[in-house]
Design a protein around this motif. Structure first.
Motif, PDB file in Angstrom:
ATOM      1  N   GLU A   1      26.382  52.322  46.446  1.00  0.00           N
ATOM      2  CA  GLU A   1      27.213  51.936  45.308  1.00  0.00           C
ATOM      3  C   GLU A   1      28.670  52.280  45.591  1.00  0.00           C
ATOM      4  O   GLU A   1      28.965  53.205  46.360  1.00  0.00           O
ATOM      5  N   LEU A   2      29.575  51.574  44.941  1.00  0.00           N
ATOM      6  CA  LEU A   2      31.009  51.758  45.124  1.00  0.00           C
ATOM      7  C   LEU A   2      31.433  53.213  44.936  1.00  0.00           C
ATOM      8  O   LEU A   2      32.228  53.745  45.720  1.00  0.00           O
ATOM      9  N   GLU A   3      30.900  53.881  43.932  1.00  0.00           N
ATOM     10  CA  GLU A   3      31.304  55.262  43.639  1.00  0.00           C
ATOM     11  C   GLU A   3      30.839  56.265  44.692  1.00  0.00           C
ATOM     12  O   GLU A   3      31.268  57.420  44.678  1.00  0.00           O
TER      13      GLU A   3
ATOM     14  N   VAL B   1      35.542  45.105  50.198  1.00  0.00           N
ATOM     15  CA  VAL B   1      35.778  43.666  50.058  1.00  0.00           C
ATOM     16  C   VAL B   1      34.437  42.971  49.883  1.00  0.00           C
ATOM     17  O   VAL B   1      33.397  43.504  50.303  1.00  0.00           O
ATOM     18  N   PRO B   2      34.413  41.798  49.265  1.00  0.00           N
ATOM     19  CA  PRO B   2      33.134  41.141  48.984  1.00  0.00           C
ATOM     20  C   PRO B   2      32.274  40.859  50.215  1.00  0.00           C
ATOM     21  O   PRO B   2      31.065  41.064  50.184  1.00  0.00           O
TER      22      PRO B   2
ATOM     23  N   VAL C   1      28.329  51.789  58.163  1.00  0.00           N
ATOM     24  CA  VAL C   1      28.637  51.742  56.729  1.00  0.00           C
ATOM     25  C   VAL C   1      28.175  53.016  56.001  1.00  0.00           C
ATOM     26  O   VAL C   1      28.965  53.623  55.274  1.00  0.00           O
ATOM     27  N   PRO C   2      26.948  53.491  56.174  1.00  0.00           N
ATOM     28  CA  PRO C   2      26.518  54.699  55.451  1.00  0.00           C
ATOM     29  C   PRO C   2      27.290  55.965  55.827  1.00  0.00           C
ATOM     30  O   PRO C   2      27.348  56.903  55.031  1.00  0.00           O
TER      31      PRO C   2
ATOM     32  N   MET D   1      35.412  47.859  53.797  1.00  0.00           N
ATOM     33  CA  MET D   1      33.957  47.813  53.944  1.00  0.00           C
ATOM     34  C   MET D   1      33.403  46.580  53.247  1.00  0.00           C
ATOM     35  O   MET D   1      33.839  46.225  52.152  1.00  0.00           O
ATOM     36  N   CYS D   2      32.410  45.987  53.870  1.00  0.00           N
ATOM     37  CA  CYS D   2      31.718  44.833  53.316  1.00  0.00           C
ATOM     38  C   CYS D   2      30.813  45.281  52.163  1.00  0.00           C
ATOM     39  O   CYS D   2      29.901  46.081  52.350  1.00  0.00           O
ATOM     40  N   GLU D   3      31.089  44.768  50.972  1.00  0.00           N
ATOM     41  CA  GLU D   3      30.278  45.111  49.804  1.00  0.00           C
ATOM     42  C   GLU D   3      28.842  44.621  49.978  1.00  0.00           C
ATOM     43  O   GLU D   3      27.890  45.320  49.622  1.00  0.00           O
TER      44      GLU D   3
END
Length: 167
Positions: A137-139, A148-149, A95-96, A126-128
């Protein structure tokens, strides 16, 4: 007379040994390191499908291998944008890699990942929840990724929509 010396038992053992020798095929070209010969290729067509990859990797190399698999599958499906769709749901240590903060370290990997999305039939989600647990953060997430949640709920939903699960 004991069972070992019984003529019927000995005859059965001899017959069993002969049958087992006959049942072992003799393969032309077999050697000590390949006693059963070489594999044969099965030529078969594959219909394009909707596929979801549950991506949970622990290293850049593992993510590269997932991208390799997705790319190969897309080639088998002839990158058909009408019949095939491949979604990779991210929720592991990868993810990162998809963030601004790790772009310098994973630039080549991210450029490759983005290039897979260009035809439109491959997508990253990506899993929020996983991102938030990592303080992302999203940005800060690259624009070719949809958020996605929850990964598990997304994978379940996609399967409900007819996507086949790959891990």
């Amino acid at each position: 007379m004991n069972r070992k010396n019984c003529p019927v038992t000995r005859l059965l053992l001899i017959l069993l040994a002969a049958v087992s020798l006959l049942a072992t095929p003799l393969v032309a070209g077999a050697d000590d390191n390949l006693p059963w010969g070489s594999a044969e290729k099965m030529d078969r067509p594959y219909e394009p499908r909707k596929v979801v990859y549950d991506v949970y990797t622990s290293s850049p190399r593992e993510l590269e291998m997932v991208l390799d698999r997705v790319s190969m599958l897309n080639n088998v499906y002839e990158a058909d944008p009408f019949e095939s769709h491949i979604v990779m749901v991210l929720h592991g240590q990868e993810v990162p890699y998809f963030t601004r903060d790790e772009f310098d370290e994973h630039e080549e990997l991210m450029r490759r990942a983005r290039s897979l999305t260009q035809a439109g039939n491959i997508e990253f989600r990506m899993c929020e929840a996983s991102a938030r647990l990592r303080g992302i953060e999203l940005e800060d997430i690259h624009g070719f990724v949809n958020v996605v949640p929850m990964a598990d709920a997304e994978i379940i939903e996609l399967q409900h929509e007819g996507y086949l699960l790959m891990q």
